[in-house]
Design a protein around this motif. Structure first.
Motif, short mmCIF file in Angstrom:
data_model
loop_
_atom_site.label_atom_id
_atom_site.label_comp_id
_atom_site.label_asym_id
_atom_site.label_seq_id
_atom_site.Cartn_x
_atom_site.Cartn_y
_atom_site.Cartn_z
N GLY A 195 40.89 31.33 46.30
CA GLY A 195 40.26 32.77 46.56
C GLY A 195 40.52 33.60 44.49
N ASP A 222 34.32 30.39 46.18
CA ASP A 222 35.42 30.64 46.87
C ASP A 222 34.30 30.33 48.83
OD1 ASP A 222 37.87 31.48 48.62
OD2 ASP A 222 37.51 33.27 48.30
N GLN A 237 35.03 33.05 51.59
CA GLN A 237 33.82 34.18 51.73
C GLN A 237 32.98 34.00 52.48
OE1 GLN A 237 32.40 35.72 48.30
NE2 GLN A 237 33.88 35.64 46.55
N HIS A 274 45.37 37.42 49.98
CA HIS A 274 45.22 36.14 50.38
C HIS A 274 45.50 36.23 51.78
CE1 HIS A 274 44.43 33.47 47.14
NE2 HIS A 274 44.70 34.60 46.12
N ASN A 303 43.52 36.09 54.44
CA ASN A 303 42.99 34.61 54.37
C ASN A 303 43.94 33.91 55.14
OD1 ASN A 303 40.70 33.48 54.53
ND2 ASN A 303 42.04 32.35 52.10
N TYR A 318 38.30 39.60 53.95
CA TYR A 318 38.11 38.97 53.15
C TYR A 318 37.77 39.29 52.14
CZ TYR A 318 39.42 35.14 49.84
OH TYR A 318 39.76 34.29 48.81
N THR A 340 38.27 41.10 47.89
CA THR A 340 37.75 40.62 47.20
C THR A 340 36.81 41.33 46.38
OG1 THR A 340 36.23 39.42 47.69
CG2 THR A 340 38.78 38.46 47.90
#
Length: 727
Positions: free
Chosen positions: A353, A456, A459, A500, A503, A683, A687
């Motif tokens: 991440g 990532d 994602q 995070h 996630n 998420y 991000t």
């Protein structure tokens, strides 16, 4: 609830006149609002109804009933609307300057009508060379006018045919541009080819046309098209394969014919090579041939690359010493592992991440490879992702399409027969790469070259079919490092720490202090959320943080529909942020203005503009019926028929934002978005923010998004195919 008040016992009324103005026309369903100049009536008459194509200046015959609208007054609600080419001078002027003929706006329409009067159409049909030499009309513009008029005549012939069978104008234009003069014969022989050949036209529209043309509902050609339709729909949801019983169930639902016909059609599609049957672990799967061979190609090319030995002259200690000396930092154990794994293996993966040091590792891998005299190539799936990697690495980065020099209808210049000139390829944002693009890319990599995939895995998966990065990692045949440690400099960012947390399934931490970079504003009512968003975007952020409302702030939305969906928010934000209303060009019910923020919605290889690219409208030329959009440093020209490729981008879906990064991200999140609220969606949205994230909406919806992990996984067979290559 309708505003109309109508006396249904009144007799039908008929009006005839010239269309003075097309107030509104929806090319999908034909609904239109027309302002008509009628003889002996002082004011323009408003006519509402349905027409496949309407052009200012045309003569109109409308039959219907008078209604009273509380907001707009008396209108003729027409059951019948018929149009003919105008015969009056004023009507002809309006008709020619309506944008119907590229190169003829108001100015040149006046010149043509002044010279040829009512005979202008006859001249354009039979003696078009007479146009050459008129004031301001030279050889080049003459050729442009003649070409556009002839094409328009051909289009009108095709339009009459397609409109007669229920196809709307925008789709009819797209069909004509694909098949040209063969359109009618193509439709009569097999209208189902539309669903395969033309973007935006699916099985249902092709099926309506087929039924109108008299093709039997139980015909095998219809059943075969239905099978391909279901498989395409499945691939649109990300799947690369389907179970036979699921295919049969879906086909029964849309075709409503005997199962025996569908089963025979499935056999035909398999025998014709359009569908591939595959048995994995005693389970039968059916796939579109293109997706089956894409997955098979990925596996075989990974095998080809892995099985070739690597020539590495540095020891582990030398590799790490080189990296640490050049970067003047001490790497963590996981970072050392990632660097060593990449340098010592032909194919490898780094995943993790934000804030875990992926960029730092990639930069140092490049330095080591350069010391080994390797020629390095960098690429990413989108223009924005490529630009981001180029800025962070200091090396030129291309989109995958540009790297391969892909051309529509031709394919990639670089392939298995003519491979890239590189020693090492780094692919960023690999989670965005679908099976077709990955297969095309891998073919072009020389056997002796190394490859690093960076991405990532948490994602959202690619918009296109497949779960390439996840399948490659889960197969465990490609050396993979998963970075999880957040580094000290990143720990001060609540965007990174909260990403995070999300996630892991935890609620984010926020205090909403002025110096924070992560905010949550708790509101419930949609109207209140919109008002607060407008205030934040248009006023507060620019004043308090010196950011530009258009360039620096991006609204990301979980879904398209609803008051807090992409479509409505775009209209609201456009109205607040862009006051340029003098010059407007309309397409698909959207009014585009100079200065508008827009997004490309499909890949256009001719223009080298790709799905997800964001630009700004720099100019609109109504004379030429075109607009100019600036994407990064390039100005791209679009004519009116191409405007269905773009949309407003003040707000975009989170899916469309993949691979991009914005200084400030605003995300509305409410229970209206219930069906799409999932952890990887939130998420991914969080991000995307570089300097600030603002979530605004219901805490209940935020909690639901964090806790919900979709149980529905994409059906793919790549993992098994990768496992098969080492057996």
């Amino acid at each position: 609830m309708t505003n109309y008040i109508m006396n249904e016992n009144q007799p039908k009324s008929i009006i005839k006149g010239n269309i003075e103005r097309v107030t509104y026309h929806n090319s999908e369903n034909g609904f239109c609002v027309l302002k008509v100049a009628v003889k002996n009536k002082r004011d323009l008459v408003t006519v509402i109804g349905n027409a496949t194509q309407v052009i200012a200046g045309e003569e109109v015959f409308a039959e219907g009933f008078w209604v009273y609208d509380k907001n707009h007054g008396h209108q003729l609600k027409a059951n019948v609307i018929k149009m003919t080419i105008p015969t009056s001078i004023e009507g002809i002027k309006k008709y020619l300057s309506s944008g119907l003929i590229k190169g003829v706006g108001k100015h040149f329409a006046n010149i043509l009508v002044t010279e040829f009067k009512e005979q202008v159409f006859e001249v354009l049909d039979n003696e078009p060379e007479k146009v050459n030499g008129l004031p301001g009309i030279g050889r080049k513009r003459t050729e442009q006018i003649i070409s556009a008029w002839q094409e328009q005549k051909e289009i009108r012939k095709v339009m009459v045919f397609l409109h007669g069978h229920g196809i709307g104008t925008s789709r009819a234009v797209r069909i004509y541009k694909t098949y040209k003069e063969d359109t009618i014969s193509k439709m009569q022989s097999n209208p189902y080819c539309l669903a395969l050949d033309i973007w935006g036209i699916g099985f249902k529209i092709a099926d309506q046309l087929a039924q109108s043309l008299g093709i039997d509902k139980n015909s095998i050609i219809r059943a075969e098209a239905g099978i391909r339709h279901v498989l395409n729909e499945y691939s649109g949801q990300g799947h690369c394969a389907i179970l036979p019983n699921d295919l049969l169930t879906h086909c029964n639902k849309i075709l409503e014919i005997d199962s025996a016909i569908i089963q025979q059609a499935i056999i035909n599609e398999i025998n014709n090579g359009n569908v591939i049957k595959e048995i994995i672990n005693n389970i039968e799967f059916l796939s579109l041939a293109s997706l089956y061979y894409a997955e098979q190609g990925i596996a075989s090319n990974i095998s080809r690359l892995i099985k070739t030995p690597i020539n590495n002259l540095l020891s582990d200690e030398e590799i790490i010493a080189t990296a640490e000396n050049s970067s003047k930092i001490i790497f963590s154990d996981s970072q050392k592992q990632a660097i060593l794994m990449t340098i010592k293996n032909k194919v490898s993966i780094i995943t993790g991440g934000p804030g875990v040091g992926k960029t730092t590792i990639v930069k140092n891998i490049i330095k080591i490879l350069k010391q080994l005299n390797k020629y390095i190539t960098l690429c990413a799936p989108t223009g924005r992702a490529a630009k981001k990697l180029s800025e962070s690495s200091g090396f030129d980065t291309k989109t995958i399409h540009r790297l391969l020099e892909y051309k529509p209808g031709v394919g990639a210049k670089y392939n298995q027969d003519y491979q890239l000139n590189t020693d090492f390829l780094i692919v960023d944002e690999t989670s965005m790469v679908d099976v077709s693009l990955m297969n095309t890319l891998l073919k072009a990599i020389p056997t002796e070259a190394g490859v690093l995939f960076v991405g990532d895995i948490d994602q959202l998966p690619s918009v296109g079919p497949g779960s390439v990065l996840a399948d490659m990692i889960n197969s465990e045949i490609i050396p993979t490092t998963r970075l999880t440690e957040i580094f000290r400099q990143a720990q001060t960012s609540k965007i990174i720490t909260n990403a995070h947390k999300i996630n892991k399934g935890d609620m984010p931490y926020y205090q909403n202090k002025p110096n924070d970079d992560f905010f949550f504003i708790d509101l419930k009512e949609p109207e209140e959320i919109i008002e607060r968003m407008l205030s934040i975007i248009a006023d507060k952020l620019p004043k308090l943080y010196n950011v530009n409302s258009m360039n620096d702030i991006q609204v990301l939305v979980p879904m398209n529909r609803g008051i807090l969906g992409v479509k409505n928010l775009n209209l609201v934000l456009q109205e607040r942020l862009n006051s340029n209303k003098d010059i407007v060009i309309t397409s698909m019910g959207i009014n585009y203005r100079v200065g508008d923020k827009v997004i490309q919605t499909i890949n256009n290889y001719d223009k080298e503009v790709f799905n997800g690219d964001i630009g700004f409208i720099k100019s609109i030329n109504l004379e030429e019926d075109e607009i100019h959009i600036k994407f990064d440093e390039r100005i791209i020209e679009y004519d009116r028929t191409e405007l269905d490729e773009i949309n407003l981008a003040y707000a975009i879906s989170i899916h469309k934002s993949q691979g991009s990064e914005y200084p400030v991200v605003v995300i509305p999140i409410t229970m209206q978005h219930y069906t799409l609220l999932e952890r990887n969606l939130l998420y991914t949205g969080v991000t995307r923010g570089k300097k600030m994230i603002i979530l605004i909406g219901e805490k209940k919806a935020l909690y639901m998004a964090i806790k919900r992990v979709s149980a529905a996984k994409r059906i793919t067979t790549l993992n098994q195919k990768l496992l098969n290559i080492i057996r």
